[in-house]
Design an enzyme around this catalytic site. Structure first.
Site, PDB file in Angstrom:
ATOM      1  N   ASP A   1      -7.923  -5.477   0.042  1.00  0.00           N
ATOM      2  CA  ASP A   1      -8.380  -6.351  -1.041  1.00  0.00           C
ATOM      3  C   ASP A   1      -7.975  -7.812  -0.853  1.00  0.00           C
ATOM      4  O   ASP A   1      -8.486  -8.683  -1.549  1.00  0.00           O
ATOM      5  CB  ASP A   1      -7.826  -5.854  -2.384  1.00  0.00           C
TER       6      ASP A   1
ATOM      7  N   HIS B   1       0.848  -1.190   0.000  1.00  0.00           N
ATOM      8  CA  HIS B   1       0.000   0.000   0.000  1.00  0.00           C
ATOM      9  C   HIS B   1       0.877   1.231   0.000  1.00  0.00           C
ATOM     10  O   HIS B   1       1.935   1.225   0.630  1.00  0.00           O
ATOM     11  CB  HIS B   1      -0.916   0.017   1.237  1.00  0.00           C
TER      12      HIS B   1
HETATM   13  N1  CMC Z   1       4.069  -7.728  -4.831  1.00  0.00           N
HETATM   14  C1  CMC Z   1       5.395  -7.725  -5.049  1.00  0.00           C
HETATM   15  N2  CMC Z   1       6.177  -6.618  -4.929  1.00  0.00           N
HETATM   16  C2  CMC Z   1       5.570  -5.487  -4.572  1.00  0.00           C
HETATM   17  C3  CMC Z   1       4.187  -5.410  -4.331  1.00  0.00           C
HETATM   18  C4  CMC Z   1       3.431  -6.594  -4.468  1.00  0.00           C
HETATM   19  N3  CMC Z   1       2.111  -6.586  -4.239  1.00  0.00           N
HETATM   20  N4  CMC Z   1       3.841  -4.142  -3.996  1.00  0.00           N
HETATM   21  C5  CMC Z   1       4.982  -3.441  -4.029  1.00  0.00           C
HETATM   22  N5  CMC Z   1       6.030  -4.245  -4.371  1.00  0.00           N
HETATM   23  C6  CMC Z   1       7.457  -3.866  -4.449  1.00  0.00           C
HETATM   24  C7  CMC Z   1       7.724  -2.970  -5.649  1.00  0.00           C
HETATM   25  O1  CMC Z   1       8.050  -3.733  -6.797  1.00  0.00           O
HETATM   26  C8  CMC Z   1       8.878  -2.131  -5.138  1.00  0.00           C
HETATM   27  O2  CMC Z   1      10.018  -2.951  -5.165  1.00  0.00           O
HETATM   28  P1  CMC Z   1      11.507  -2.289  -5.402  1.00  0.00           P
HETATM   29  O3  CMC Z   1      11.704  -1.368  -4.238  1.00  0.00           O
HETATM   30  O4  CMC Z   1      12.422  -3.453  -5.429  1.00  0.00           O
HETATM   31  O5  CMC Z   1      11.421  -1.563  -6.716  1.00  0.00           O
HETATM   32  C9  CMC Z   1       8.522  -1.921  -3.663  1.00  0.00           C
HETATM   33  O6  CMC Z   1       7.723  -3.048  -3.301  1.00  0.00           O
HETATM   34  C10 CMC Z   1       7.772  -0.632  -3.387  1.00  0.00           C
HETATM   35  O7  CMC Z   1       6.572  -0.639  -4.128  1.00  0.00           O
HETATM   36  P2  CMC Z   1       5.985   0.575  -4.975  1.00  0.00           P
HETATM   37  O8  CMC Z   1       5.572   0.081  -6.316  1.00  0.00           O
HETATM   38  O9  CMC Z   1       6.932   1.732  -4.932  1.00  0.00           O
HETATM   39  O10 CMC Z   1       4.708   0.937  -4.125  1.00  0.00           O
HETATM   40  P3  CMC Z   1       3.592   1.976  -4.545  1.00  0.00           P
HETATM   41  O11 CMC Z   1       3.292   2.750  -3.331  1.00  0.00           O
HETATM   42  O12 CMC Z   1       3.951   2.727  -5.772  1.00  0.00           O
HETATM   43  O13 CMC Z   1       2.369   1.023  -4.938  1.00  0.00           O
HETATM   44  C11 CMC Z   1       0.594  -0.508  -4.691  1.00  0.00           C
HETATM   45  C12 CMC Z   1       1.423   0.604  -4.024  1.00  0.00           C
HETATM   46  C13 CMC Z   1      -0.601  -0.794  -3.808  1.00  0.00           C
HETATM   47  C14 CMC Z   1       0.084  -0.026  -6.069  1.00  0.00           C
HETATM   48  C15 CMC Z   1       1.493  -1.759  -4.850  1.00  0.00           C
HETATM   49  O14 CMC Z   1       1.900  -2.216  -3.586  1.00  0.00           O
HETATM   50  C16 CMC Z   1       0.789  -2.863  -5.612  1.00  0.00           C
HETATM   51  O15 CMC Z   1       0.810  -2.867  -6.845  1.00  0.00           O
HETATM   52  N6  CMC Z   1       0.116  -3.828  -4.895  1.00  0.00           N
HETATM   53  C17 CMC Z   1      -0.648  -4.873  -5.559  1.00  0.00           C
HETATM   54  C18 CMC Z   1      -1.971  -4.307  -6.041  1.00  0.00           C
HETATM   55  C19 CMC Z   1      -2.944  -4.067  -4.893  1.00  0.00           C
HETATM   56  O16 CMC Z   1      -3.122  -4.912  -4.032  1.00  0.00           O
HETATM   57  N7  CMC Z   1      -3.606  -2.907  -4.942  1.00  0.00           N
HETATM   58  C20 CMC Z   1      -4.650  -2.549  -3.948  1.00  0.00           C
HETATM   59  C21 CMC Z   1      -4.242  -1.394  -3.078  1.00  0.00           C
HETATM   60  S1  CMC Z   1      -5.293  -1.213  -1.632  1.00  0.00           S
HETATM   61  C22 CMC Z   1      -6.860  -0.826  -2.232  1.00  0.00           C
HETATM   62  C23 CMC Z   1      -6.884   0.461  -2.958  1.00  0.00           C
HETATM   63  O17 CMC Z   1      -6.663   1.506  -2.331  1.00  0.00           O
HETATM   64  O18 CMC Z   1      -7.207   0.449  -4.125  1.00  0.00           O
END
Ligand code: CMC
Length: 441
Positions: free
Chosen positions: A376, A319
Site C-alpha cells: 500500500d 506486515h
Molecule cells: N508504524 C509504526 N509502528 C508500527 C507499524 C507502523 N506502520 N506497524 C507496526 N508497528 C509497531 C507496533 O506498534 C508494534 O510495536 P511494539 O512491539 O513496540 O508494540 C510492532 O511494530 C509490531 O507490530 P504489530 O502491531 O504486532 O504487527 P501486526 O502484525 O499485528 O500488524 C499491520 C501488522 C500491517 C496491521 C501493522 O504493521 C500496521 O498497522 N501497519 C500500518 C497499516 C498498513 O499499512 N496496513 C496494510 C497492510 S498490507 C496490505 C494488506 O494486506 O491489507
C-alpha cells in the site's frame, strides 16, 4: 494418551511433537507443507486433553492446508500456484493470473478465451440493480455500496446460491462476480459525481472496459494509453491473492457456514475496508497529503509514528507476514516511476514517500521491528497516476482481490472443511446471582 488423529489432509507427516502438562502427555503430528513449513496438528487436542490453544490475532495458527498461494515472509517470497509474483507481474495479465489462482493452472489459449468471453458477457447489471444506486446518498462510502451491491446481485442469480456448484456452475458464478464487481465500482464512482452510467463494452478487455466505464463520457470515449492499461493490470495482479489475510479468512469464515459465494465475498469487502487492511492504501495518501499541507519533515512524522501515545502509524509500513520486504511493494515502486515518466507527471507525494522510506529504513525503531514498506505504500501513487480518486482506492483493492477470495471459498468447500468456530478462554465473573434493580447500588 493415544496419538492424536490428524487433520492434515494429504500433507506429509514429518514426525511428532510432544505436549506435556501435569499428568497429560500427548503426541501431536507435525505436518510439513511442500515448501517445508511445519505445523503442529492440534485438531484433536481438546478431545484428548480438554485444553485449547490461545492465539488472539491467529499469528501462530494455520486455519487450513491450501494449495493456492505461498508466502515466505522472511525471504520476501510470494507465489501463486508455484509461480513467482515477479514473473506474473512482468509477463501476465490480471485475467490470466485470476484463472491460475481460481483453477490451479495457467490456461490454454482456448480456456483463457472462454473465461474472457464469460467475463465480457456478464459485465452488465440487471436494470433493477442499476436503480439500487439511487437509494444510496451521493457521499456514501464506496465500500459500503460495493458490499451491499454484491449481496444484491445474488438476488438475480438464485441458480448460483447452491453451494454445491459443479465446475461449469462455479466458472459461471465466478465470471459474474468478477465482471460485475468492476461495473459496480465504476457506477459507484459516477453516481458520487452525478455522472450518467457508462455501460460496459463487451469488445474491450477487462481493465480497458473498467477504465471506459469510469472515464468515458456519453459524448467522448476515454482515450486508453497502453501504459495505463498495463499499470492497472499490474495493480490488480499484485492484489489478486495473499493467502489467509483478514478479508480472505473472513470469506472462508462466512463460507464455512455454507453461505453462498456472493454473500461470502460481500463479507470480504467489509473486512477489507478497515485501515489496517485494504483501507491502508487510502490512509497512506492522506498521511502524505497531511505531511505536505502541514509542512512537516519526514523525520517529524516518523517521530510521531514511533510515539505510542500519539496513536499514529506510518501507514503502508509493516506486515504480519513480511519481515524483510514485501515483493509487491518493490514491483509497484518500479512501476510508479515508469508510469509517472510516461505521463510526464511529477507527484510531490512520491518525493515525500521516498524520503519517509529512506529515513524509516535507517531508523532503529522500524529496523528492529522489521517494518518495511508494504504494497500500500506506493500503490496509491500509482492509482493517482491512473486517475483513480482517493475514495475509490480500497474498492480497487477489492476488485483485484476477488479471484483470491473466490478460490479460497471454493477450496474450503472442496475440502468440506468444518464450520469455523474458534473457542475462547473465559476470564469474566464467575457464577453470581441476579440482583433486582431496587437492590442495586
Ligand atoms: N508504524 C509504526 N509502528 C508500527 C507499524 C507502523 N506502520 N506497524 C507496526 N508497528 C509497531 C507496533 O506498534 C508494534 O510495536 P511494539 O512491539 O513496540 O508494540 C510492532 O511494530 C509490531 O507490530 P504489530 O502491531 O504486532 O504487527 P501486526 O502484525 O499485528 O500488524 C499491520 C501488522 C500491517 C496491521 C501493522 O504493521 C500496521 O498497522 N501497519 C500500518 C497499516 C498498513 O499499512 N496496513 C496494510 C497492510 S498490507 C496490505 C494488506 O494486506 O491489507
Amino acid at each position: 494418551m493415544p496419538k492424536t488423529e490428524n487433520c492434515s489432509r494429504d500433507a506429509k507427516i514429518q514426525g511428532t511433537a510432544q505436549l506435556v502438562y501435569k499428568d497429560i502427555k500427548v503426541d501431536l503430528d507435525v505436518v510439513e507443507g511442500t515448501e517445508g513449513e511445519l505445523g503442529i496438528d492440534i485438531c484433536q487436542l481438546r478431545k484428548n486433553t480438554g485444553m485449547i490453544t490461545l492465539d488472539p490475532g491467529y499469528a501462530n495458527t494455520g486455519s487450513t492446508i491450501s494449495t493456492i498461494t505461498f508466502i515466505d515472509g522472511e525471504k520476501g517470497i510470494l507465489r501463486h500456484r508455484g509461480i513467482p509474483i515477479e514473473e506474473l507481474a512482468e509477463k501476465s495479465r490480471f485475467i490470466e493470473v485470476s484463472y491460475l489462482i481460481l483453477f490451479g493452472k495457467l490456461p490454454t489459449k482456448a480456456e483463457l478465451d472462454k473465461f474472457s468471453a464469460l467475463l465480457a458477457e456478464h459485465a452488465a447489471l440487471h436494470s433493477n440493480l442499476e436503480h439500487h444506486f439511487s437509494g444510496f446518498p451521493n457521499d456514501a462510502p464506496p465500500m459500503a455500496i460495493l458490499s451491499a451491491m454484491l449481496n444484491a446481485v445474488s438476488c438475480y442469480h438464485k441458480e448460483f446460491l447452491d453451494i454445491v456448484l459443479d465446475e461449469e456452475g462455479f466458472m459461471e458464478a465466478t465470471a459474474r462476480i468478477m465482471s460485475k464487481v468492476r461495473t459496480i465500482a465504476a457506477y459507484t464512482y459516477r453516481k458520487a459525481r452525478g455522472k450518467p452510467f457508462i455501460h460496459p463494452n463487451p469488445s474491450l478487455r477487462y481493465c480497458a472496459n473498467f477504465l471506459h466505464m469510469m472515464f468515458s463520457e456519453p459524448y467522448k470515449e476515454y482515450e486508453l494509453l497502453p501504459e495505463i492499461e498495463k499499470a492497472l493490470n499490474l495493480f490488480f495482479i499484485l492484489h489478486a491473492d495473499h493467502e489467509q489475510n483478514c478479508s480472505t479468512s473472513t470469506v472462508r469464515m462466512v463460507g464455512s457456514s455454507r453461505a453462498n459465494l456472493f454473500s461470502s465475498v460481500s463479507a470480504g469487502v467489509c473486512a477489507l475496508w478497515g485501515p489496517l487492511h485494504g483501507g491502508a492504501n487510502k490512509m497512506v495518501i492522506e498521511m502524505l497529503e497531511s505531511i505536505h499541507s502541514q509542512g512537516k519533515t519526514a523525520q517529524e512524522y516518523l517521530e510521531m509514528a514511533k510515539d505510542k501515545t500519539k496513536g499514529i502509524k506510518l501507514m503502508g509500513f509493516g506486515h504480519r507476514v513480511y519481515k524483510n520486504f514485501d515483493p509487491r511493494a518493490k514491483i509497484i515502486k518500479k512501476q510508479v516511476d515508469k508510469v509517472l515518466k510516461v505521463l510526464n507527471l511529477d507527484d510531490h507525494l512520491l518525493h515525500i514517500a521516498m524520503e519517509l522510506e529512506e529515513q524509516a529504513l535507517a531508523d532503529d525503531y522500524f529496523v528492529s521491528r522489521k517494518l518495511y514498506p508494504n504494497v500500500d505504500f506506493y500503490s496509491g501513487i500509482l492509482l493517482r497516476a491512473i486517475g483513480i480518486p482517493l475514495d475509490m482506492f480500497t474498492v480497487m483493492f477489492a476488485i483485484g482481490r476477488m479471484p483470491g477470495w473466490i478460490a479460497n471459498w471454493k477450496e474450503l468447500l472442496d475440502h468440506n472443511q468444518r464450520i469455523s468456530r474458534p473457542r475462547q478462554i473465559y476470564n469474566g465473573p464467575t457464577l453470581r446471582s441476579y440482583v433486582p434493580i431496587e437492590e442495586r447500588e
